[in-house]
Design a protein around this motif. Structure first.
Motif, PDB file in Angstrom:
ATOM      1  N   GLY A 140      -5.857  -8.991  16.709  1.00  0.00           N
ATOM      2  CA  GLY A 140      -5.849  -7.593  16.843  1.00  0.00           C
ATOM      3  C   GLY A 140      -5.190  -6.619  15.855  1.00  0.00           C
ATOM      4  O   GLY A 140      -5.555  -5.671  15.425  1.00  0.00           O
ATOM      5  N   HIS A 141      -3.893  -6.905  15.956  1.00  0.00           N
ATOM      6  CA  HIS A 141      -2.990  -6.137  14.969  1.00  0.00           C
ATOM      7  C   HIS A 141      -3.210  -6.150  13.545  1.00  0.00           C
ATOM      8  O   HIS A 141      -2.999  -5.462  12.689  1.00  0.00           O
ATOM      9  N   LEU A 142      -3.517  -7.601  13.093  1.00  0.00           N
ATOM     10  CA  LEU A 142      -4.146  -7.649  11.656  1.00  0.00           C
ATOM     11  C   LEU A 142      -5.246  -6.793  11.214  1.00  0.00           C
ATOM     12  O   LEU A 142      -5.393  -6.263  10.245  1.00  0.00           O
ATOM     13  N   VAL A 143      -6.236  -6.924  12.254  1.00  0.00           N
ATOM     14  CA  VAL A 143      -7.654  -6.516  12.097  1.00  0.00           C
ATOM     15  C   VAL A 143      -7.653  -4.973  12.274  1.00  0.00           C
ATOM     16  O   VAL A 143      -7.947  -4.162  11.110  1.00  0.00           O
ATOM     17  N   PHE A 144      -7.260  -4.518  13.332  1.00  0.00           N
ATOM     18  CA  PHE A 144      -7.274  -3.042  13.685  1.00  0.00           C
ATOM     19  C   PHE A 144      -5.940  -2.218  13.527  1.00  0.00           C
ATOM     20  O   PHE A 144      -6.243  -1.205  12.769  1.00  0.00           O
ATOM     21  N   THR A 145      -4.870  -2.601  13.781  1.00  0.00           N
ATOM     22  CA  THR A 145      -3.838  -1.852  13.415  1.00  0.00           C
ATOM     23  C   THR A 145      -3.530  -1.891  11.908  1.00  0.00           C
ATOM     24  O   THR A 145      -3.277  -0.915  11.453  1.00  0.00           O
ATOM     25  N   GLY A 146      -3.528  -3.044  11.225  1.00  0.00           N
ATOM     26  CA  GLY A 146      -3.556  -3.124   9.655  1.00  0.00           C
ATOM     27  C   GLY A 146      -4.779  -2.248   9.265  1.00  0.00           C
ATOM     28  O   GLY A 146      -4.523  -1.680   8.114  1.00  0.00           O
ATOM     29  N   GLY A 147      -5.841  -2.445   9.537  1.00  0.00           N
ATOM     30  CA  GLY A 147      -7.161  -1.866   9.217  1.00  0.00           C
ATOM     31  C   GLY A 147      -6.908  -0.375   9.014  1.00  0.00           C
ATOM     32  O   GLY A 147      -7.192   0.538   8.380  1.00  0.00           O
ATOM     33  N   PHE A 148      -6.266   0.261  10.438  1.00  0.00           N
ATOM     34  CA  PHE A 148      -5.852   1.748  10.652  1.00  0.00           C
ATOM     35  C   PHE A 148      -5.129   2.046   9.461  1.00  0.00           C
ATOM     36  O   PHE A 148      -5.166   3.257   8.878  1.00  0.00           O
ATOM     37  N   PHE A 149      -3.890   1.323   9.224  1.00  0.00           N
ATOM     38  CA  PHE A 149      -2.971   1.603   8.137  1.00  0.00           C
ATOM     39  C   PHE A 149      -3.731   1.543   6.732  1.00  0.00           C
ATOM     40  O   PHE A 149      -3.491   2.701   5.957  1.00  0.00           O
ATOM     41  N   CYS A 150      -4.521   0.910   6.596  1.00  0.00           N
ATOM     42  CA  CYS A 150      -5.302   1.040   5.091  1.00  0.00           C
ATOM     43  C   CYS A 150      -6.130   2.425   5.222  1.00  0.00           C
ATOM     44  O   CYS A 150      -6.232   2.525   4.089  1.00  0.00           O
ATOM     45  N   LEU A 151      -6.947   2.466   6.283  1.00  0.00           N
ATOM     46  CA  LEU A 151      -7.820   3.687   6.141  1.00  0.00           C
ATOM     47  C   LEU A 151      -6.882   5.123   6.082  1.00  0.00           C
ATOM     48  O   LEU A 151      -7.602   5.867   5.617  1.00  0.00           O
ATOM     49  N   THR A 152      -5.771   5.055   6.293  1.00  0.00           N
ATOM     50  CA  THR A 152      -4.843   6.267   6.056  1.00  0.00           C
ATOM     51  C   THR A 152      -4.923   6.672   4.803  1.00  0.00           C
ATOM     52  O   THR A 152      -4.442   7.833   4.572  1.00  0.00           O
ATOM     53  N   THR A 153      -5.159   5.727   3.802  1.00  0.00           N
ATOM     54  CA  THR A 153      -4.914   6.097   2.412  1.00  0.00           C
ATOM     55  C   THR A 153      -6.159   7.194   1.927  1.00  0.00           C
ATOM     56  O   THR A 153      -6.176   7.750   0.823  1.00  0.00           O
ATOM     57  N   LYS A 154      -7.143   7.145   2.967  1.00  0.00           N
ATOM     58  CA  LYS A 154      -8.148   8.149   2.731  1.00  0.00           C
ATOM     59  C   LYS A 154      -7.737   9.635   2.845  1.00  0.00           C
ATOM     60  O   LYS A 154      -8.336  10.567   2.200  1.00  0.00           O
TER      61      LYS A 154
ATOM     62  N   ILE B 220       0.876  -1.377  -0.152  1.00  0.00           N
ATOM     63  CA  ILE B 220      -0.077   0.134  -0.021  1.00  0.00           C
ATOM     64  C   ILE B 220       0.871   1.095  -0.217  1.00  0.00           C
ATOM     65  O   ILE B 220       1.430   1.693   0.954  1.00  0.00           O
ATOM     66  N   LYS B 221       1.131   1.751  -0.997  1.00  0.00           N
ATOM     67  CA  LYS B 221       1.984   2.991  -1.210  1.00  0.00           C
ATOM     68  C   LYS B 221       1.384   4.288  -1.214  1.00  0.00           C
ATOM     69  O   LYS B 221       2.233   5.228  -0.577  1.00  0.00           O
ATOM     70  N   LYS B 222       0.233   4.522  -1.428  1.00  0.00           N
ATOM     71  CA  LYS B 222      -0.481   5.903  -1.245  1.00  0.00           C
ATOM     72  C   LYS B 222      -1.123   6.041   0.148  1.00  0.00           C
ATOM     73  O   LYS B 222      -2.128   6.132   0.434  1.00  0.00           O
ATOM     74  N   THR B 223      -0.084   6.440   1.123  1.00  0.00           N
ATOM     75  CA  THR B 223      -0.595   6.716   2.478  1.00  0.00           C
ATOM     76  C   THR B 223       0.308   7.986   2.889  1.00  0.00           C
ATOM     77  O   THR B 223       1.426   8.376   2.238  1.00  0.00           O
ATOM     78  N   PRO B 224      -0.309   8.830   3.726  1.00  0.00           N
ATOM     79  CA  PRO B 224       0.352  10.006   4.311  1.00  0.00           C
ATOM     80  C   PRO B 224       1.677   9.616   5.074  1.00  0.00           C
ATOM     81  O   PRO B 224       1.912   8.648   5.281  1.00  0.00           O
ATOM     82  N   ASP B 225       2.394  10.679   4.774  1.00  0.00           N
ATOM     83  CA  ASP B 225       3.736  10.538   5.808  1.00  0.00           C
ATOM     84  C   ASP B 225       3.424   9.999   7.243  1.00  0.00           C
ATOM     85  O   ASP B 225       4.353   9.569   7.594  1.00  0.00           O
ATOM     86  N   TRP B 226       2.565  10.655   7.700  1.00  0.00           N
ATOM     87  CA  TRP B 226       2.397  10.487   9.232  1.00  0.00           C
ATOM     88  C   TRP B 226       1.545   9.022   9.357  1.00  0.00           C
ATOM     89  O   TRP B 226       1.374   8.531  10.584  1.00  0.00           O
ATOM     90  N   ALA B 227       1.278   8.307   8.512  1.00  0.00           N
ATOM     91  CA  ALA B 227       0.591   6.941   8.532  1.00  0.00           C
ATOM     92  C   ALA B 227       1.421   5.797   9.473  1.00  0.00           C
ATOM     93  O   ALA B 227       0.906   5.301  10.382  1.00  0.00           O
ATOM     94  N   ALA B 228       2.878   5.911   9.246  1.00  0.00           N
ATOM     95  CA  ALA B 228       3.523   4.963   9.827  1.00  0.00           C
ATOM     96  C   ALA B 228       3.505   5.150  11.291  1.00  0.00           C
ATOM     97  O   ALA B 228       3.016   4.201  12.384  1.00  0.00           O
ATOM     98  N   TRP B 229       3.552   6.343  11.817  1.00  0.00           N
ATOM     99  CA  TRP B 229       3.789   6.849  13.237  1.00  0.00           C
ATOM    100  C   TRP B 229       2.327   6.511  13.763  1.00  0.00           C
ATOM    101  O   TRP B 229       2.044   5.893  15.073  1.00  0.00           O
ATOM    102  N   ALA B 230       1.411   7.077  13.199  1.00  0.00           N
ATOM    103  CA  ALA B 230       0.132   6.967  13.637  1.00  0.00           C
ATOM    104  C   ALA B 230      -0.483   5.530  13.887  1.00  0.00           C
ATOM    105  O   ALA B 230      -0.998   5.118  14.895  1.00  0.00           O
TER     106      ALA B 230
END
Length: 345
Positions: free
Chosen positions: A286-300, A229-239
Protein backbone atom coordinates in the motif's frame (compact mmCIF):
# COMPACT_ATOMS: atom_id res chain seq x y z
CA UNK A 1 25.58 -17.43 22.70
CA UNK A 2 25.66 -18.49 19.06
CA UNK A 3 28.81 -20.55 19.60
CA UNK A 4 27.45 -22.02 22.82
CA UNK A 5 24.20 -23.04 21.16
CA UNK A 6 26.03 -24.82 18.33
CA UNK A 7 28.23 -26.67 20.82
CA UNK A 8 25.19 -27.66 22.86
CA UNK A 9 23.39 -29.23 19.92
CA UNK A 10 26.48 -30.74 18.31
CA UNK A 11 26.87 -28.60 15.21
CA UNK A 12 24.77 -27.24 12.33
CA UNK A 13 24.12 -30.68 10.86
CA UNK A 14 22.41 -31.90 14.02
CA UNK A 15 20.36 -28.71 14.15
CA UNK A 16 19.10 -29.25 10.60
CA UNK A 17 18.32 -32.92 11.19
CA UNK A 18 16.48 -32.40 14.46
CA UNK A 19 14.67 -29.16 13.70
CA UNK A 20 10.97 -29.75 14.48
CA UNK A 21 9.47 -27.72 11.62
CA UNK A 22 8.00 -29.74 8.74
CA UNK A 23 9.38 -27.36 6.12
CA UNK A 24 11.53 -24.31 5.72
CA UNK A 25 8.44 -22.13 6.13
CA UNK A 26 7.85 -23.26 9.69
CA UNK A 27 4.49 -23.91 11.37
CA UNK A 28 1.13 -22.25 10.65
CA UNK A 29 2.06 -21.37 7.08
CA UNK A 30 -0.02 -23.05 4.38
CA UNK A 31 0.79 -20.86 1.38
CA UNK A 32 4.36 -20.89 0.02
CA UNK A 33 3.56 -17.94 -2.24
CA UNK A 34 2.67 -15.81 0.78
CA UNK A 35 5.91 -16.83 2.47
CA UNK A 36 8.03 -15.88 -0.57
CA UNK A 37 6.12 -12.64 -1.17
CA UNK A 38 6.58 -11.60 2.46
CA UNK A 39 10.33 -12.16 2.17
CA UNK A 40 10.56 -10.11 -1.05
CA UNK A 41 8.57 -7.16 0.25
CA UNK A 42 10.44 -7.16 3.56
CA UNK A 43 13.66 -6.89 1.58
CA UNK A 44 12.24 -3.88 -0.27
CA UNK A 45 11.18 -2.32 3.02
CA UNK A 46 14.62 -2.79 4.56
CA UNK A 47 16.17 -1.25 1.46
CA UNK A 48 14.16 1.91 2.13
CA UNK A 49 14.72 1.68 5.86
CA UNK A 50 18.51 1.82 5.53
CA UNK A 51 18.95 3.97 2.42
CA UNK A 52 17.19 7.28 2.94
CA UNK A 53 17.99 10.89 3.73
CA UNK A 54 17.30 10.51 7.43
CA UNK A 55 19.82 7.72 7.99
CA UNK A 56 22.48 8.99 5.58
CA UNK A 57 24.28 10.71 8.47
CA UNK A 58 25.92 7.42 9.42
CA UNK A 59 28.19 7.72 6.37
CA UNK A 60 29.23 11.33 7.02
CA UNK A 61 31.66 10.34 9.78
CA UNK A 62 33.80 8.33 7.38
CA UNK A 63 37.16 9.66 6.23
CA UNK A 64 36.06 9.97 2.61
CA UNK A 65 33.61 8.53 0.11
CA UNK A 66 35.73 5.42 -0.44
CA UNK A 67 35.64 4.58 3.26
CA UNK A 68 31.94 5.38 3.38
CA UNK A 69 31.36 2.78 0.65
CA UNK A 70 33.47 0.29 2.60
CA UNK A 71 31.37 0.97 5.69
CA UNK A 72 28.19 0.36 3.70
CA UNK A 73 29.64 -2.88 2.31
CA UNK A 74 30.65 -4.02 5.79
CA UNK A 75 27.15 -3.30 7.07
CA UNK A 76 25.72 -5.30 4.17
CA UNK A 77 27.91 -8.31 4.95
CA UNK A 78 27.12 -8.14 8.66
CA UNK A 79 23.40 -7.98 7.90
CA UNK A 80 23.75 -11.16 5.85
CA UNK A 81 25.39 -13.16 8.63
CA UNK A 82 23.63 -11.36 11.48
CA UNK A 83 20.33 -13.27 11.30
CA UNK A 84 22.14 -16.60 11.65
CA UNK A 85 23.87 -15.32 14.79
CA UNK A 86 20.71 -13.81 16.27
CA UNK A 87 18.42 -16.75 15.55
CA UNK A 88 20.78 -19.61 16.37
CA UNK A 89 19.91 -19.73 20.12
CA UNK A 90 16.12 -19.77 19.47
CA UNK A 91 16.55 -22.46 16.80
CA UNK A 92 18.57 -24.63 19.17
CA UNK A 93 16.07 -24.00 21.96
CA UNK A 94 13.24 -25.17 19.70
CA UNK A 95 15.07 -28.50 19.28
CA UNK A 96 16.32 -29.09 22.81
CA UNK A 97 13.46 -27.57 24.79
CA UNK A 98 10.11 -27.92 22.99
CA UNK A 99 8.35 -26.47 26.03
CA UNK A 100 10.33 -23.21 25.87
CA UNK A 101 7.40 -21.25 24.46
CA UNK A 102 5.38 -22.10 27.57
CA UNK A 103 8.10 -21.77 30.20
CA UNK A 104 7.03 -18.27 31.24
CA UNK A 105 3.39 -18.41 30.17
CA UNK A 106 2.15 -17.45 33.64
CA UNK A 107 3.95 -14.12 33.54
CA UNK A 108 3.82 -13.31 29.82
CA UNK A 109 0.62 -14.98 28.64
CA UNK A 110 0.43 -15.06 24.86
CA UNK A 111 3.86 -13.44 24.63
CA UNK A 112 5.64 -16.34 26.35
CA UNK A 113 7.37 -17.25 23.09
CA UNK A 114 9.25 -13.94 23.26
CA UNK A 115 11.18 -15.32 26.27
CA UNK A 116 12.96 -18.02 24.27
CA UNK A 117 16.30 -16.25 24.70
CA UNK A 118 15.74 -16.15 28.44
CA UNK A 119 14.94 -19.87 28.52
CA UNK A 120 18.13 -20.64 26.60
CA UNK A 121 20.25 -18.59 29.01
CA UNK A 122 18.57 -20.13 32.05
CA UNK A 123 19.04 -23.73 30.92
CA UNK A 124 22.26 -23.67 28.91
CA UNK A 125 24.48 -20.78 29.95
CA UNK A 126 26.40 -20.60 33.27
CA UNK A 127 24.84 -19.14 36.40
CA UNK A 128 24.77 -15.35 36.37
CA UNK A 129 24.36 -14.99 32.62
CA UNK A 130 20.75 -13.80 32.97
CA UNK A 131 21.97 -10.62 34.61
CA UNK A 132 24.61 -10.16 31.93
CA UNK A 133 21.97 -10.67 29.24
CA UNK A 134 19.72 -8.04 30.80
CA UNK A 135 22.65 -5.63 31.03
CA UNK A 136 23.43 -6.19 27.35
CA UNK A 137 19.79 -5.59 26.40
CA UNK A 138 19.67 -2.34 28.36
CA UNK A 139 23.02 -1.19 26.96
CA UNK A 140 22.01 -1.91 23.37
CA UNK A 141 18.67 -0.17 23.85
CA UNK A 142 20.16 2.91 25.50
CA UNK A 143 22.88 3.31 22.87
CA UNK A 144 20.27 3.35 20.11
CA UNK A 145 17.67 5.37 22.00
CA UNK A 146 19.89 8.27 23.00
CA UNK A 147 21.26 8.78 19.49
CA UNK A 148 17.76 8.48 18.03
CA UNK A 149 16.31 10.99 20.50
CA UNK A 150 19.11 13.48 19.83
CA UNK A 151 18.71 13.10 16.09
CA UNK A 152 14.94 13.51 16.14
CA UNK A 153 15.13 16.51 18.46
CA UNK A 154 17.67 18.11 16.14
CA UNK A 155 15.49 17.46 13.11
CA UNK A 156 12.46 19.00 14.84
CA UNK A 157 14.33 22.08 16.06
CA UNK A 158 16.31 22.79 12.89
CA UNK A 159 13.63 21.94 10.36
CA UNK A 160 10.42 22.97 12.10
CA UNK A 161 10.84 25.09 15.21
CA UNK A 162 13.61 27.38 13.97
CA UNK A 163 12.35 28.12 10.43
CA UNK A 164 8.61 28.18 11.20
CA UNK A 165 7.82 28.86 14.87
CA UNK A 166 10.68 31.07 16.02
CA UNK A 167 12.97 32.27 13.26
CA UNK A 168 14.92 34.62 15.54
CA UNK A 169 15.64 32.13 18.31
CA UNK A 170 19.13 32.23 19.78
CA UNK A 171 21.35 29.18 20.03
CA UNK A 172 20.69 29.03 23.77
CA UNK A 173 16.95 29.05 23.12
CA UNK A 174 17.27 26.31 20.52
CA UNK A 175 19.26 24.21 22.98
CA UNK A 176 16.55 24.55 25.63
CA UNK A 177 13.86 23.67 23.12
CA UNK A 178 15.79 20.62 21.95
CA UNK A 179 16.14 19.43 25.55
CA UNK A 180 12.41 19.81 26.10
CA UNK A 181 11.59 18.07 22.84
CA UNK A 182 13.91 15.21 23.78
CA UNK A 183 12.01 14.72 27.04
CA UNK A 184 8.67 14.80 25.22
CA UNK A 185 9.83 12.28 22.61
CA UNK A 186 11.21 10.04 25.35
CA UNK A 187 7.91 10.14 27.24
CA UNK A 188 5.99 9.30 24.06
CA UNK A 189 8.25 6.33 23.35
CA UNK A 190 7.78 5.03 26.89
CA UNK A 191 4.00 5.43 26.55
CA UNK A 192 3.99 3.52 23.26
CA UNK A 193 6.14 0.77 24.78
CA UNK A 194 3.76 0.41 27.72
CA UNK A 195 0.79 0.30 25.36
CA UNK A 196 2.39 -2.43 23.23
CA UNK A 197 3.22 -4.37 26.38
CA UNK A 198 -0.44 -4.22 27.41
CA UNK A 199 -1.45 -6.02 24.20
CA UNK A 200 -1.08 -9.52 25.57
CA UNK A 201 -2.02 -11.24 22.32
CA UNK A 202 0.60 -9.41 20.24
CA UNK A 203 4.10 -10.85 20.13
CA UNK A 204 7.17 -8.63 20.24
CA UNK A 205 8.13 -9.60 16.68
CA UNK A 206 4.68 -8.77 15.30
CA UNK A 207 4.66 -5.48 17.20
CA UNK A 208 8.00 -4.51 15.65
CA UNK A 209 6.74 -5.43 12.18
CA UNK A 210 3.54 -3.41 12.59
CA UNK A 211 5.32 -0.34 13.91
CA UNK A 212 8.01 -0.38 11.22
CA UNK A 213 5.50 -0.99 8.42
CA UNK A 214 2.39 0.97 9.39
CA UNK A 215 4.01 3.88 11.26
CA UNK A 216 7.54 4.16 9.93
CA UNK A 217 6.96 3.62 6.23
CA UNK A 218 4.82 6.76 5.73
CA UNK A 219 7.86 8.70 6.95
CA UNK A 220 10.35 6.69 4.91
CA UNK A 221 8.54 7.09 1.58
CA UNK A 222 9.35 10.80 1.07
CA UNK A 223 12.82 10.32 2.59
CA UNK A 224 13.61 7.55 0.10
CA UNK A 225 11.77 8.78 -3.00
CA UNK A 226 13.05 12.30 -2.36
CA UNK A 227 16.59 11.19 -3.18
CA UNK A 228 15.55 10.52 -6.78
CA UNK A 229 12.56 12.82 -7.35
CA UNK A 230 13.75 16.36 -6.73
CA UNK A 231 11.09 18.54 -8.34
CA UNK A 232 8.36 18.35 -5.73
CA UNK A 233 6.63 21.21 -3.90
CA UNK A 234 7.68 22.03 -0.35
CA UNK A 235 4.48 20.55 1.09
CA UNK A 236 4.96 17.19 -0.65
CA UNK A 237 6.61 15.44 2.30
CA UNK A 238 3.97 16.45 4.86
CA UNK A 239 1.11 15.65 2.49
CA UNK A 240 2.67 12.27 1.69
CA UNK A 241 2.92 11.54 5.40
CA UNK A 242 -0.79 12.30 5.82
CA UNK A 243 -1.68 10.03 2.89
CA UNK A 244 0.55 7.33 4.36
CA UNK A 245 -1.30 7.42 7.67
CA UNK A 246 -4.59 6.97 5.80
CA UNK A 247 -3.11 3.98 3.96
CA UNK A 248 -1.95 2.49 7.27
CA UNK A 249 -5.45 2.93 8.71
CA UNK A 250 -7.02 1.22 5.70
CA UNK A 251 -4.64 -1.72 5.96
CA UNK A 252 -5.16 -2.07 9.71
CA UNK A 253 -8.93 -1.72 9.98
CA UNK A 254 -10.54 -1.95 6.54
CA UNK A 255 -8.60 -4.28 4.23
CA UNK A 256 -7.94 -6.88 6.90
CA UNK A 257 -6.81 -10.49 6.36
CA UNK A 258 -10.36 -11.66 7.10
CA UNK A 259 -11.71 -9.45 4.31
CA UNK A 260 -9.08 -10.77 1.91
CA UNK A 261 -9.86 -14.36 2.92
CA UNK A 262 -13.55 -13.80 2.18
CA UNK A 263 -12.75 -12.25 -1.19
CA UNK A 264 -10.54 -15.21 -2.11
CA UNK A 265 -13.05 -17.73 -0.80
CA UNK A 266 -10.67 -19.26 1.74
CA UNK A 267 -12.70 -21.27 4.21
CA UNK A 268 -11.57 -20.89 7.79
CA UNK A 269 -9.50 -17.82 6.95
CA UNK A 270 -5.79 -17.43 7.52
CA UNK A 271 -3.81 -18.67 10.48
CA UNK A 272 -2.58 -16.11 13.00
CA UNK A 273 0.88 -16.15 11.45
CA UNK A 274 -0.46 -15.83 7.92
CA UNK A 275 -2.72 -12.96 8.97
CA UNK A 276 0.20 -11.16 10.60
CA UNK A 277 2.45 -11.60 7.57
CA UNK A 278 -0.34 -10.55 5.22
CA UNK A 279 -0.99 -7.36 7.20
CA UNK A 280 2.68 -6.41 7.04
CA UNK A 281 2.91 -7.23 3.34
CA UNK A 282 -0.27 -5.30 2.53
CA UNK A 283 1.13 -2.31 4.39
CA UNK A 284 4.33 -2.38 2.35
CA UNK A 285 2.44 -2.75 -0.93
CA UNK A 286 0.00 0.00 0.00
CA UNK A 287 2.75 2.46 0.86
CA UNK A 288 4.79 1.64 -2.23
CA UNK A 289 1.81 2.01 -4.56
CA UNK A 290 -0.42 4.65 -2.99
CA UNK A 291 1.86 6.63 -0.66
CA UNK A 292 4.77 6.52 -3.09
CA UNK A 293 2.43 7.18 -5.99
CA UNK A 294 1.04 10.26 -4.28
CA UNK A 295 4.55 11.60 -3.71
CA UNK A 296 5.30 11.16 -7.41
CA UNK A 297 2.05 12.91 -8.37
CA UNK A 298 3.02 15.98 -6.36
CA UNK A 299 5.53 16.75 -9.12
CA UNK A 300 2.54 17.97 -11.14
CA UNK A 301 2.24 20.88 -8.69
CA UNK A 302 5.92 21.77 -8.69
CA UNK A 303 6.84 25.38 -9.31
CA UNK A 304 10.38 26.59 -9.74
CA UNK A 305 11.48 28.19 -6.44
CA UNK A 306 12.64 31.77 -6.36
CA UNK A 307 15.06 33.85 -4.34
CA UNK A 308 16.45 32.51 -1.08
CA UNK A 309 14.57 29.22 -1.34
CA UNK A 310 16.15 28.50 -4.71
CA UNK A 311 19.59 29.16 -3.28
CA UNK A 312 18.94 26.82 -0.34
CA UNK A 313 17.80 23.99 -2.61
CA UNK A 314 20.73 24.42 -4.98
CA UNK A 315 23.18 24.30 -2.08
CA UNK A 316 21.46 21.22 -0.66
CA UNK A 317 21.57 19.21 -3.89
CA UNK A 318 25.13 20.33 -4.50
CA UNK A 319 26.09 18.95 -1.09
CA UNK A 320 24.28 15.70 -1.85
CA UNK A 321 26.18 15.29 -5.11
CA UNK A 322 29.57 16.26 -3.65
CA UNK A 323 31.97 13.49 -2.69
CA UNK A 324 32.57 13.21 1.04
CA UNK A 325 36.31 13.82 0.74
CA UNK A 326 35.72 17.11 -1.07
CA UNK A 327 33.23 18.20 1.57
CA UNK A 328 35.75 17.59 4.32
CA UNK A 329 38.49 19.37 2.38
CA UNK A 330 36.15 22.34 2.05
CA UNK A 331 35.39 22.21 5.78
CA UNK A 332 39.10 22.09 6.61
CA UNK A 333 39.75 25.02 4.29
CA UNK A 334 36.97 27.02 5.91
CA UNK A 335 38.23 26.16 9.38
CA UNK A 336 41.79 27.15 8.43
CA UNK A 337 40.60 30.46 7.02
CA UNK A 338 38.63 31.15 10.18
CA UNK A 339 41.67 30.32 12.31
CA UNK A 340 43.81 32.70 10.27
CA UNK A 341 41.27 35.48 10.71
CA UNK A 342 41.14 34.90 14.46
CA UNK A 343 44.93 34.87 14.82
CA UNK A 344 45.36 37.99 12.69
CA UNK A 345 42.81 39.86 14.74
Amino acid sequence: MCRGSLIKIGGPSNLIEQFPADSIMGPNMNYPLLFVAWFIFMFVKQLQNINNMQDSYRFLTAKDSTNARKAALLAFVLMLIGPAIWFMPPWVTAVLYPDAALAHADALGGKAADAVYLVFVERVMPVGMVGLLMSAVFAATMSSMDSGLNRNAGVFVRNFYSPIINKNASEKKLMRVSQGVTMVFGALIIAVALFINSLRGLSLFDAMMYVSTLLQMPILVPLFFGMFIKKTPDWAAWATLAVGMVVSYMVSFVITPDVIANLLGIEGGFTSREASDLTVMNGIIGHLVFTGGFFCLTTKFYKEPQGERKTELNEFWTDVATLLSRKKDKMRSTASSAACLVSSS
